[in-house]
Design a protein around this motif. Structure first.
Motif, PDB file in Angstrom:
ATOM      1  N   ALA A 264       0.834  -1.214   0.000  1.00  0.00           N
ATOM      2  CA  ALA A 264       0.000   0.000   0.000  1.00  0.00           C
ATOM      3  C   ALA A 264       0.864   1.258   0.000  1.00  0.00           C
ATOM      4  CB  ALA A 264      -0.933  -0.012   1.206  1.00  0.00           C
ATOM      5  N   VAL A 265       1.981   1.220   0.766  1.00  0.00           N
ATOM      6  CA  VAL A 265       2.892   2.370   0.794  1.00  0.00           C
ATOM      7  C   VAL A 265       3.538   2.566  -0.576  1.00  0.00           C
ATOM      8  CG1 VAL A 265       5.074   3.208   1.741  1.00  0.00           C
ATOM      9  CG2 VAL A 265       3.321   2.305   3.267  1.00  0.00           C
ATOM     10  N   GLY A 266       3.909   1.442  -1.214  1.00  0.00           N
ATOM     11  CA  GLY A 266       4.485   1.544  -2.559  1.00  0.00           C
ATOM     12  C   GLY A 266       3.508   2.151  -3.546  1.00  0.00           C
ATOM     13  N   LEU A 267       2.247   1.714  -3.468  1.00  0.00           N
ATOM     14  CA  LEU A 267       1.223   2.269  -4.359  1.00  0.00           C
ATOM     15  C   LEU A 267       0.996   3.747  -4.054  1.00  0.00           C
ATOM     16  CD1 LEU A 267      -0.964   1.986  -6.505  1.00  0.00           C
ATOM     17  CD2 LEU A 267      -2.512   1.131  -4.728  1.00  0.00           C
ATOM     18  N   ARG A 268       1.011   4.086  -2.765  1.00  0.00           N
ATOM     19  CA  ARG A 268       0.829   5.493  -2.385  1.00  0.00           C
ATOM     20  C   ARG A 268       1.953   6.343  -2.973  1.00  0.00           C
ATOM     21  NH1 ARG A 268       3.067   8.512   1.786  1.00  0.00           N
ATOM     22  NH2 ARG A 268       1.828  10.329   2.440  1.00  0.00           N
TER      23      ARG A 268
END
Length: 608
Positions: free
Chosen positions: A238-242
């Motif tokens: 999720a952090v990577g996508l963010r």
């Protein structure tokens, strides 16, 4: 999961989006009409500055109240006409584009059903789900808005520039000065945004995969106390996508800053220069008002270029990802492909039936290597020769990893042999349509899969349409699955996802019932009784013997009780059939078989 991240250096967004044309063609009339209506609506808005010029230089300058009211009425009518036309455009595109999205989604699903098992082994389910949901939503949004307004805004800007140049060409050139840096910025932005958009959509697929696996594997996660590690893994994705989405936002902010700032500065310069000309008497006040009103009317078409390009790139990436799946060759080859010569051993219509020696299920020098196996690695199956005579049942025994499950998967063509051939009654299975082959061969796997439908519907998947209640009850009786009648709604009871509301033994018995309900000519069972207790296993075996007496069967087995169901036994070792005989013959004459049956081998398996 395969490497789905495609480079965008050589990709053309226009060529990619052009692949949508076959889906758009049936609704092209409404889309073209909608685009024409939108162009008329936008150009209607450009008439407003001309009315303002007339009002300022005419009624306002001449202190004519009636003329002012007339001009106000004209402005009101133009505004209403513009709003109505844009409303009509929206109405024209809503229904056909929802139809396009539905057709594309249905086409993707149909194609997925036709793709070989090897494809599904390689691809993560979350990547496929995201292509059928998020990606198609982006395509529909592109067809509904950017596709039309890239055209509408281009026409509007062109008409507006002509109007400004006609009003005053010097002020028009001032406003046009930012065109070169804006176009250059758009070119750079388009290339960079395409790369980031692709990364973001692939990351959405990865995130979807983690969510799906976590839901389906919730018992394992809870049982081993791994909810925190799963949450961390999800959080990292999720952090990577963010981060990727923030990079998209930064790129969009950059181009928007350029597109908004430079034209605004040009309009400000034109305002100052025009005011000086009006003061000097070289330009009428009405002309300056009309010029500035036209320039301000073009702010929205110019400002929207950034996010229209962004939406177009996201749609191009979504289209690319969609066709990555559709470009995969289905099991029966490309649609419309001309049939090639019949494989060796195929029986053409009108030919004599095969000799008795060729009947039954036969493996002839079968070799198999998984398509994604490392180059140079040895094949899993090497020169398998085996003949199961009509009406005979053959048990297949071997150590873990010997290839038993793989061999059984070759019969219904879940995988295709690398070389050699498999025949049913003398006919090469590759010469049969898969639908015909799978109508003749029924399978039951060790890991039973049930669907979120009723018990009866799950079982009757193995039968032809129209199979009645009598056959359903017979199959349940053979598999000792009469417990289905005691469920809350009997055989109409819906089972949970993957049948997890039932026990492992219950699921396995329903899978066995599904295999025998259609009275198949050929039956392939991959250790179908592994989850049953001793007493249930004995009851199932007793009933199964009657079924096996009327069919040709290949049964993967580990336990002597299952082996004794078969007329003969084949020992698979090192990718070859090492011995064939009855259970007692092999137990007496073959040391490897004796070890497997006695449980002394360290490799005694849970079957694979």
């Amino acid at each position: 999961m395969p490497t789905t991240r495609a480079t965008t250096e050589d990709r053309s967004a226009v060529r990619t989006l052009a692949r949508l044309w076959p889906y758009v063609r049936p609704v092209r009339a409404r889309l073209f009409t909608a685009a024409f209506v939108a162009v008329v609506a936008s150009c209607t808005g450009l008439v407003i500055p001309l009315v303002l010029k007339w009002m300022v230089d005419g009624p306002v300058a001449g202190r004519d109240p009636a003329g002012v009211w007339l001009g106000a009425l004209c402005l009101l009518l133009l505004g209403v006409a513009e709003a109505v036309l844009f409303g009509i455009r929206r109405w024209l595109v809503a229904r056909p584009l929802s139809h396009v999205e539905a057709e594309m989604r249905a086409g993707l699903y149909r194609h997925l059903q036709r793709l070989p098992v090897a494809f599904h082994d390689r691809w993560a389910s979350g990547q496929l789900l995201s292509r059928g949901t998020t990606d198609l939503m982006l395509v529909r949004m592109f067809l509904a808005f950017p596709l039309t307004f890239l055209l509408v805004n281009s026409v509007t800007i062109l008409v507006g520039v002509v109007i400004m140049l006609v009003q005053d060409w010097t002020l028009g050139l001032v406003v046009l000065v930012p065109a070169v840096p804006v176009v250059w910025t758009c070119v750079i932005f388009e290339r960079r945004y395409a790369e980031v958009a692709r990364r973001a959509q692939d990351q959405v697929g990865d995130l979807t995969t983690v969510v799906e696996e976590s839901v389906l594997g919730i018992r394992i996660i809870k049982g081993f106390g791994h909810h925190r590690s799963q949450a961390r893994a999800f959080g990292e994705l999720a952090v990577g996508l963010r981060g990727t989405e923030l990079r998209k936002a930064r790129l969009l902010a950059t181009i928007w800053g350029v597109i908004v700032t430079l034209p605004e500065m040009a309009i400000g310069a034109a305002l100052v220069l025009g005011a000086v000309q009006v003061a000097d008497g070289d330009l009428s006040a009405g002309t300056l008002v009309a010029f500035l009103s036209t320039a301000l009317a073009l702010r929205w078409p110019v400002d929207s270029i950034g996010f229209l390009l962004a939406m177009s790139q996201e749609a191009a990436t979504a289209t690319e990802r969609y066709f990555e799946v559709l470009d995969e060759t289905p099991e029966d080859g490309p649609a419309g492909a001309a049939p090639g010569p019949a494989p060796r051993g195929a029986t053409a219509p009108g030919e004599a039936r095969p000799a008795a020696a060729a009947r039954g299920l036969r493996f002839e020098d079968v070799r198999f290597r998984y398509p994604d196996a490392p180059p140079g690695s040895p094949p899993l199956l090497t020169g398998v020769d085996l003949h199961i005579r009509p009406g005979e049942s053959m048990a297949l025994v071997g150590a873990t990893g010997s290839g038993k499950t793989t061999l059984t998967a070759l019969v219904p063509r879940l995988h295709d042999v690398t070389s050699g051939r498999i025949t049913l009654d003398g006919v090469d299975i590759t010469a049969m349509p898969r639908a015909e082959l799978r109508a003749r061969v029924a399978v039951a796997f060790e890991e039973p899969t049930l669907f979120s439908t009723s018990v009866g519907e799950n079982v009757l998947m193995g039968a032809a349409d129209g199979t009645g209640r009598k056959e359903l009850d017979r199959a349940l009786a053979v598999a000792q699955a009469e417990f289905a009648h005691d469920l809350p709604d009997g055989t109409a009871t819906r089972v949970g996802e993957q049948g997890l509301s039932l026990s492992g033994g219950q699921r396995q018995r329903l899978a066995l019932a599904r295999a025998v309900v259609g009275r198949p000519e050929f039956l392939v069972l991959d250790d179908p009784l592994s989850a049953l207790d001793v007493h249930t296993e004995a009851a199932v075996e007793a009933a199964l013997r009657q079924v096996l007496s009327d069919t040709t069967a290949l049964i993967v087995a580990h336990r002597p009780s299952t082996v004794l169901l078969a007329d003969r036994v084949a020992l698979l070792s090192d990718g070859r059939i090492a011995a064939v005989g009855t259970h007692h013959e092999l137990l007496r004459d073959n040391a490897e078989y004796a070890r497997l049956m006695s449980g002394e081998s360290e490799e005694q398996e849970d079957i694979r």
